[in-house]
Design an enzyme around this catalytic site. Structure first.
Site, short mmCIF file in Angstrom:
data_model
loop_
_atom_site.label_atom_id
_atom_site.label_comp_id
_atom_site.label_asym_id
_atom_site.label_seq_id
_atom_site.Cartn_x
_atom_site.Cartn_y
_atom_site.Cartn_z
CB CYS A 1 -76.01 58.98 -20.10
SG CYS A 1 -77.56 58.50 -21.27
CE1 TYR B 1 -79.19 51.61 -18.78
CE2 TYR B 1 -78.37 51.30 -20.87
CZ TYR B 1 -78.30 52.10 -19.68
OH TYR B 1 -77.57 52.99 -19.32
N1 LIG Z 1 -84.49 59.51 -22.75
C1 LIG Z 1 -84.42 57.77 -23.06
C2 LIG Z 1 -83.20 57.42 -22.82
C3 LIG Z 1 -82.04 58.01 -21.98
C4 LIG Z 1 -81.85 57.90 -20.83
O1 LIG Z 1 -82.25 56.49 -20.20
N2 LIG Z 1 -80.78 58.37 -20.10
C5 LIG Z 1 -80.79 57.88 -18.54
C6 LIG Z 1 -79.12 57.82 -18.38
S1 LIG Z 1 -78.26 56.55 -19.14
C7 LIG Z 1 -81.34 58.71 -17.85
O2 LIG Z 1 -81.40 60.09 -18.08
N3 LIG Z 1 -82.08 58.30 -16.62
C8 LIG Z 1 -82.71 59.30 -15.70
C9 LIG Z 1 -83.73 58.44 -15.04
O3 LIG Z 1 -84.12 57.36 -15.43
O4 LIG Z 1 -84.18 59.01 -13.90
C10 LIG Z 1 -85.36 57.05 -22.66
O5 LIG Z 1 -86.67 57.68 -22.26
O6 LIG Z 1 -85.38 55.65 -22.11
#
Ligand SMILES: N[C@@H](CCC(=O)N[C@@H](CS)C(=O)NCC(=O)O)C(=O)O
Length: 315
Positions: free
Chosen positions: A51, A183
């Site tokens: 990540c 993204y």
């Molecule tokens: N916490 C953040 C960004 C962190 C994030 O997106 N991490 C990803 C990995 S790169 C994740 O843990 N995704 C898990 C999911 O979407 O289920 C958000 O809410 O957008």
């Protein structure tokens, strides 16, 4: 519905990717005024090596010498409908703190009605038995500004007060177009949304390329938080964003300055050793089933991250 199947739903009416708003936003503070005082051994950082948002925290923790102060563990790079999991494997293992099997358990123990995604990075508090934050922009800033009493001797100042407005301004545009831009391209659900994300992404990369033609770092003639935030996207770009997210107008290796800059960072202590291309590639290609249903992980690209970079000539 599986978590992965939810991805297409996270788009607006015109098919644009919309990042979730749910977050846990407490702060660690030097004076303890937030209720989460900076105390060595109290906090644990959960990361995935895949990540980019977690990767920022890994790099900053290492550069500041906070390994003995904030413990850290790594989840399995493959995520299924149950979310991130703790499993034995290369570079990851069981949860050392609470024996959780899934990261969701940490979220639901914090707030049994938590309705967001169970994301990394996040910080667990051993004293209150809950998560303090999963708001990634705060995590590195708090390491830099609130844990200063525990920085190693000679640690860099990655967020110096005099540069903060410039760092924040550069971070804002790079976040929008590059860090989150990849993204937006990859998760776009319409041709228009995809093209607009790719346009903005490559316009911004051209802007950064020009900026880095006359200076070694993004801001202020020194390594800062801004460089770390850009690095974690650049290092994933040719390996996953170019193909998997269709950000394929150009590769990073095609930009002389960006590519030299990325290698300059990669080759210094605290950067390259935190990059795990196996976790990165397996995570993206094997987790987003709606983009890559066969889950086949490409073998390439072959990229020489250790080639000389000649960036020391720049101010
Ligand atoms: N916490 C953040 C960004 C962190 C994030 O997106 N991490 C990803 C990995 S790169 C994740 O843990 N995704 C898990 C999911 O979407 O289920 C958000 O809410 O957008």
């Amino acid at each position: 519905m599986s978590l992965n199947a939810q991805f297409p739903a996270e788009t607006s009416a015109d098919g644009a990717f919309v990042r979730q708003n749910y977050s846990i936003r407490d702060r660690i503070t030097a004076d303890g005024s937030s209720g989460f005082p900076a105390v060595p051994g109290r906090y644990h950082l959960y990361v995935s090596l895949a990540c980019p948002w977690a990767h920022r925290a890994i790099i900053v923790r290492g550069l500041l010498g906070l390994e003995p102060v904030v413990s850290m563990s790594v989840v399995d790079p493959i995520r299924d409908e149950r979310g991130w999991a703790f499993r034995e494997g290369r570079g990851h293992g069981p949860d050392p703190i609470c024996g959780f099997q899934f990261l969701s358990e940490a979220y639901l123990r914090t707030d049994s009605s938590f309705a967001g995604r169970y994301t990394v990075p996040c910080i667990w508090d051993r004293v209150t038995g809950r998560l303090v934050t999963n708001n990634y922009p705060d995590i590195t800033i708090d390491f830099e500004t609130q844990l200063t009493a525990f920085h190693k001797p000679g640690a860099p100042d990655l967020y110096p007060e005099r540069l903060q407005p410039d760092i924040d301004a550069v971070n804002a545009v790079i976040y929008e177009d590059v860090n989150n831009g990849v993204y937006k391209a990859g998760f776009a659900a319409s041709q228009t949304a995809y093209e607009s994300a790719v346009d903005a992404l490559f316009r911004r990369l051209d802007w950064v390329e020009a900026r880095l033609s006359s200076q070694r770092y993004l801001v202020g003639g020194q390594l800062t938080e801004a460089d770390i935030r850009l690095f974690t996207t650049l290092v994933r770009f040719d390996a996953v964003y170019f193909g998997h997210f269709k950000c394929n107008l150009r590769r990073i290796v095609d930009y002389p300055n960006l590519w030299g800059y990325a290698r300059d960072l990669f080759q210094r202590p605290g950067f390259g050793e935190t990059v795990d291309f196996d976790h990165i590639k397996r995570h993206y290609y094997m987790t987003h089933d709606h983009i890559n249903p066969t889950r086949i992980v490409p073998m390439g690209p072959i990229v020489d991250w250790l080639a000389p970079h000649d960036r020391a000539r720049l101010p």
